[in-house]
Design a protein around this motif. Structure first.
Motif, PDB file in Angstrom:
ATOM      1  N   ARG A 250      20.939   0.988  28.470  1.00 38.14           N
ATOM      2  CA  ARG A 250      19.707   0.712  29.195  1.00 38.14           C
ATOM      3  C   ARG A 250      19.059   2.037  29.566  1.00 38.14           C
ATOM      4  O   ARG A 250      19.732   3.070  29.672  1.00 38.14           O
ATOM      5  N   HIS A 251      17.772   2.011  29.734  1.00 37.41           N
ATOM      6  CA  HIS A 251      17.049   3.215  30.121  1.00 37.41           C
ATOM      7  C   HIS A 251      17.405   3.599  31.552  1.00 37.41           C
ATOM      8  O   HIS A 251      17.696   2.748  32.395  1.00 37.41           O
ATOM      9  N   GLY A 259       9.866  -2.304  33.138  1.00 36.42           N
ATOM     10  CA  GLY A 259       9.932  -3.748  32.967  1.00 36.42           C
ATOM     11  C   GLY A 259      10.863  -4.203  31.855  1.00 36.42           C
ATOM     12  O   GLY A 259      11.271  -5.357  31.819  1.00 36.42           O
ATOM     13  N   LYS A 260      11.209  -3.303  30.936  1.00 37.26           N
ATOM     14  CA  LYS A 260      12.125  -3.623  29.842  1.00 37.26           C
ATOM     15  C   LYS A 260      13.159  -2.504  29.732  1.00 37.26           C
ATOM     16  O   LYS A 260      13.121  -1.689  28.812  1.00 37.26           O
ATOM     17  N   PHE A 262      16.386  -2.565  29.086  1.00 34.36           N
ATOM     18  CA  PHE A 262      17.551  -2.704  28.219  1.00 34.36           C
ATOM     19  C   PHE A 262      17.253  -2.259  26.788  1.00 34.36           C
ATOM     20  O   PHE A 262      16.188  -2.551  26.231  1.00 34.36           O
ATOM     21  N   LYS A 263      18.217  -1.576  26.185  1.00 31.72           N
ATOM     22  CA  LYS A 263      18.099  -1.109  24.807  1.00 31.72           C
ATOM     23  C   LYS A 263      18.785  -2.101  23.859  1.00 31.72           C
ATOM     24  O   LYS A 263      19.530  -2.981  24.290  1.00 31.72           O
ATOM     25  N   ASN A 264      18.546  -1.918  22.569  1.00 29.41           N
ATOM     26  CA  ASN A 264      19.247  -2.715  21.568  1.00 29.41           C
ATOM     27  C   ASN A 264      20.715  -2.301  21.526  1.00 29.41           C
ATOM     28  O   ASN A 264      21.039  -1.119  21.683  1.00 29.41           O
ATOM     29  N   SER A 295      15.112   1.075  21.179  1.00 32.19           N
ATOM     30  CA  SER A 295      14.346   0.547  22.297  1.00 32.19           C
ATOM     31  C   SER A 295      12.996   0.025  21.828  1.00 32.19           C
ATOM     32  O   SER A 295      12.276   0.711  21.101  1.00 32.19           O
ATOM     33  N   LYS A 296      12.664  -1.168  22.266  1.00 40.57           N
ATOM     34  CA  LYS A 296      11.345  -1.720  21.981  1.00 40.57           C
ATOM     35  C   LYS A 296      10.322  -1.246  23.011  1.00 40.57           C
ATOM     36  O   LYS A 296       9.113  -1.279  22.763  1.00 40.57           O
ATOM     37  N   ALA A 297      10.816  -0.806  24.172  1.00 37.65           N
ATOM     38  CA  ALA A 297       9.916  -0.366  25.234  1.00 37.65           C
ATOM     39  C   ALA A 297       9.473   1.079  25.046  1.00 37.65           C
ATOM     40  O   ALA A 297       8.314   1.418  25.280  1.00 37.65           O
TER      41      ALA A 297
END
Length: 315
Positions: A250-251, A259-260, A262-264, A295-297
């Motif tokens: 996670r970041h 807000g997001k 968590f990482k893959n 990460s999508k964020a």
């Protein structure tokens, strides 16, 4: 590239284990605060194509490594006798063991009691459970909707005189040893891992210097000092031993507010693996690969899938 050893002394309890990939992530945040986003991105250029500017190990007791993840018989242990339980407890090895083939490491392996005797301290570390409860910050109570919501944290307290070693491989054409030391010191001052904002995870960096490990002249494999991503690389598969695990990252730092957080998930091989490269050990100081797309964020985020390595002889 050069290999450095940082000596740290824990000042508080820890919740998050001092794993190399997590340490690297927090060091990157420290570098960003100290030198800016643009400079950090310049350092990260080429990271996912085999050109890391820095590779950080997990923390080990200074002067020792952990027993590698492999069958005990290959380390020379007698696993057929009545003292199998005692054999399993011998999980610490002095760095001098690197000068001997793995088949002789049973002679050097010691248990916790012997290590404490060698270091002249009692209780290298203590584990403590601590129960918390979620609090509604608006009312100062546990809340009327969620109700009582306790959760446990497992704290690790290290002996105050214990010194831990973190091994760092640096590309000094891109980042200096002084910059890396300041980043690691910043992590120690701010706190590492979970509940750093509550005062946990603090440590002092007492030394940071170039380091040359003892090694065997007939090395055919690597001992890894951090979790790494060996998949897709060329290995002698019959001579590789490791414990796989999934990193649910996670970041950290300011990114927890995006807000997001968590990482893959990333599939890694735990530290203390024995990996035998198909092309021989050569003079490489690290192995693995840098992972992107985690990460999508924050699309530019990377995961340290590299690990500093020490050359070892299988036989």
């Amino acid at each position: 590239m050069k290999r450095f050893r940082a000596i740290i002394q824990p000042q508080t309890a820890f919740i998050t284990p001092l794993y190399g990939d997590t340490l690297f992530g927090q060091c990157c945040w420290a570098l960003r605060h100290q030198h800016g986003e643009t400079t950090l991105q310049q350092w990260l250029d080429g990271y996912t194509s085999g050109k890391p500017f820095m590779v950080v190990s997990s923390a080990f007791i200074d002067g020792y490594i952990s027993r590698p993840t492999m069958p005990l018989g290959l380390l020379g242990f007698d696993t057929t006798g009545s003292d199998r339980k005692a054999v399993k407890g011998k999980v610490h090895l002095p760095l001098e063991a690197l000068q001997q083939p793995l088949t002789r490491w049973h002679d050097k392996a010691i248990n916790d009691a012997a290590l404490e005797n060698d270091l002249g301290i009692k209780h290298i570390k203590l584990e403590q459970g601590r129960t918390h409860n979620s609090i509604n910050r608006m009312t100062g109570t546990t809340g009327s909707e969620g109700g009582f919501a306790p959760y446990d944290r497992q704290l690790t307290w290290y002996h105050p005189n214990l010194k831990l070693a973190i091994y760092i491989v640096l590309d000094e054409t891109r980042i200096s040893a002084e910059q890396a030391k300041h980043a690691l010191s910043h992590v120690g001052q701010q706190g590492f891992g979970k509940e750093a904002s509550s005062g946990l995870g603090k440590f002092d960096v007492t030394d940071f210097a170039e380091w040359i490990p003892p090694s065997s002249q007939n090395a055919t494999a690597w001992y890894t000092l951090a979790p790494c991503a060996p998949q897709g690389l060329e290995w002698q598969a019959d001579h590789c031993y490791y414990q796989p695990f999934v990193r649910f990252g996670r970041h950290g730092d300011a990114a927890v507010h995006i807000g997001k957080p968590f990482k893959n998930p990333a599939l890694l091989a735990q530290a203390s693996a024995i990996l035998s490269p198909a092309a021989g050990v050569g003079d490489s100081l690290f192995t693995g690969q840098g992972l992107g797309g985690v990460s999508k964020a924050i699309e530019s985020s990377v995961q340290q899938g590299y690990a500093p390595v020490l050359p070892v002889a299988l036989t």
